[in-house]
Scaffold this motif. Sequence first.
Motif, PDB file in Angstrom:
ATOM      1  N   GLU A  50       5.070   6.370   0.287  1.00  0.00           N
ATOM      2  CA  GLU A  50       5.981   5.284   0.634  1.00  0.00           C
ATOM      3  C   GLU A  50       5.274   3.932   0.485  1.00  0.00           C
ATOM      4  OE1 GLU A  50       8.896   4.305   4.473  1.00  0.00           O
ATOM      5  OE2 GLU A  50       7.566   6.040   4.505  1.00  0.00           O
ATOM      6  N   MET A  51       5.911   2.965  -0.173  1.00  0.00           N
ATOM      7  CA  MET A  51       5.304   1.638  -0.336  1.00  0.00           C
ATOM      8  C   MET A  51       5.498   0.841   0.961  1.00  0.00           C
ATOM      9  SD  MET A  51       4.023   1.753  -3.327  1.00  0.00           S
ATOM     10  CE  MET A  51       3.541   0.070  -3.642  1.00  0.00           C
ATOM     11  N   LEU A  52       4.399   0.438   1.568  1.00  0.00           N
ATOM     12  CA  LEU A  52       4.473  -0.267   2.848  1.00  0.00           C
ATOM     13  C   LEU A  52       3.615  -1.523   2.801  1.00  0.00           C
ATOM     14  CD1 LEU A  52       4.104   2.857   5.195  1.00  0.00           C
ATOM     15  CD2 LEU A  52       6.198   1.537   4.817  1.00  0.00           C
ATOM     16  N   LYS A  66      -6.228  -2.454   0.710  1.00  0.00           N
ATOM     17  CA  LYS A  66      -5.958  -3.568  -0.199  1.00  0.00           C
ATOM     18  C   LYS A  66      -4.679  -3.296  -0.970  1.00  0.00           C
ATOM     19  CE  LYS A  66      -9.663  -3.114  -2.675  1.00  0.00           C
ATOM     20  NZ  LYS A  66     -10.258  -1.902  -2.106  1.00  0.00           N
ATOM     21  N   ASP A  67      -4.123  -4.356  -1.535  1.00  0.00           N
ATOM     22  CA  ASP A  67      -2.952  -4.228  -2.399  1.00  0.00           C
ATOM     23  C   ASP A  67      -3.217  -3.194  -3.483  1.00  0.00           C
ATOM     24  OD1 ASP A  67      -0.577  -5.522  -1.928  1.00  0.00           O
ATOM     25  OD2 ASP A  67      -1.371  -7.495  -2.524  1.00  0.00           O
ATOM     26  N   GLY A  68      -2.275  -2.291  -3.671  1.00  0.00           N
ATOM     27  CA  GLY A  68      -2.412  -1.310  -4.744  1.00  0.00           C
ATOM     28  C   GLY A  68      -3.116  -0.030  -4.343  1.00  0.00           C
ATOM     29  N   ASP A  69      -3.640   0.016  -3.098  1.00  0.00           N
ATOM     30  CA  ASP A  69      -4.293   1.250  -2.643  1.00  0.00           C
ATOM     31  C   ASP A  69      -3.264   2.372  -2.451  1.00  0.00           C
ATOM     32  OD1 ASP A  69      -6.902   0.398  -2.594  1.00  0.00           O
ATOM     33  OD2 ASP A  69      -6.916  -0.126  -0.462  1.00  0.00           O
ATOM     34  N   VAL A  95       0.859  -1.181   0.000  1.00  0.00           N
ATOM     35  CA  VAL A  95       0.000   0.000   0.000  1.00  0.00           C
ATOM     36  C   VAL A  95       0.898   1.236   0.000  1.00  0.00           C
ATOM     37  CG1 VAL A  95      -1.778   1.262   1.275  1.00  0.00           C
ATOM     38  CG2 VAL A  95      -1.758  -1.240   1.326  1.00  0.00           C
ATOM     39  N   LYS A  96       0.554   2.202  -0.841  1.00  0.00           N
ATOM     40  CA  LYS A  96       1.338   3.444  -0.890  1.00  0.00           C
ATOM     41  C   LYS A  96       0.756   4.423   0.123  1.00  0.00           C
ATOM     42  CE  LYS A  96       3.227   6.536  -4.405  1.00  0.00           C
ATOM     43  NZ  LYS A  96       3.116   6.900  -5.833  1.00  0.00           N
TER      44      LYS A  96
END
Lengths: 64, 212
Positions: free
Chosen positions: A7-9, A50-53, A2-3
């Motif tokens: 930042e990608m976390l 969710k993934d990609g949010d 999740v961004k």
Amino acid sequence: MVKINGEMLDKAGCSVTDILADMGTSGQRVAVELNESIVPKAEYSSTILKDGDTVEVVRFVGGG
Amino acid sequence: MSIPSREEMYAALEERHGKELQKKISAASAAVCGLGGLGSNIAIALARAGIGRLHILDFDKVDISNLNRQQYFPEQLGMYKSDALCDTLRRIAPYCEIRKDCVRLTEENIPELLGNEDIICEAFDKAEHKAMLVNCILERMPEKYLVAGSGMAGIGPSNAITTKRMMKRFYLCGDGTSDVDDGMGLVASRVLICAAHQANAVIRIIAGEFDV
């Protein structure tokens, strides 16, 4: 992933309440956007990321 | 000396801003929520630009601690800010339609009080109040343009203060971090920078220039 504030976390599955706690902030001084829409305060705990949010947490500071 | 007529004032504005832009500014309305260092300066900038309608809201009175940065005069101490600023705005822009409300904004009264203006300026002092107003507008009044301010305490660099477009109709001005609660005072020069960012964001929205 999740961004969050650019930042990608690894926060997929977490709620908005969870990520605010991680950031050390309560819900009282923030506005939270999820994929460019506001998340209503009443839905912080029920909003699961969710993934990609993409999440933007705007933290307000005092002074005016 | 008598004051200029409405037509004379309008002609002077048109000459400086251009006919097309002035027509838009004069037809526009904005609400300024909180009339402290940000709000008093935003309201004056918009009145000077010739905005058609201005709605000013604050519950507080002018205090001696406000005079370092807010647009009030020592003889106005103890007056309600909404009354004191209204007097000043009428001197600056006698033909601007001003609505003043001496009221504390809450989640309950915001939709009714701010229903009539196209653009809302958040200019509160406390972080919790800023967040409350921003969330309330974005959740319940999504048709409004919202221009908020956060982070202008101290004497940090001028250029750290920016305008960001956070959402399609939500703009945020300030450095985002300089917190008055960290012990930094508010200084007129830097508060004015943030107020000017907010006022210019309003003018740009009115002009149909939505990027930052």
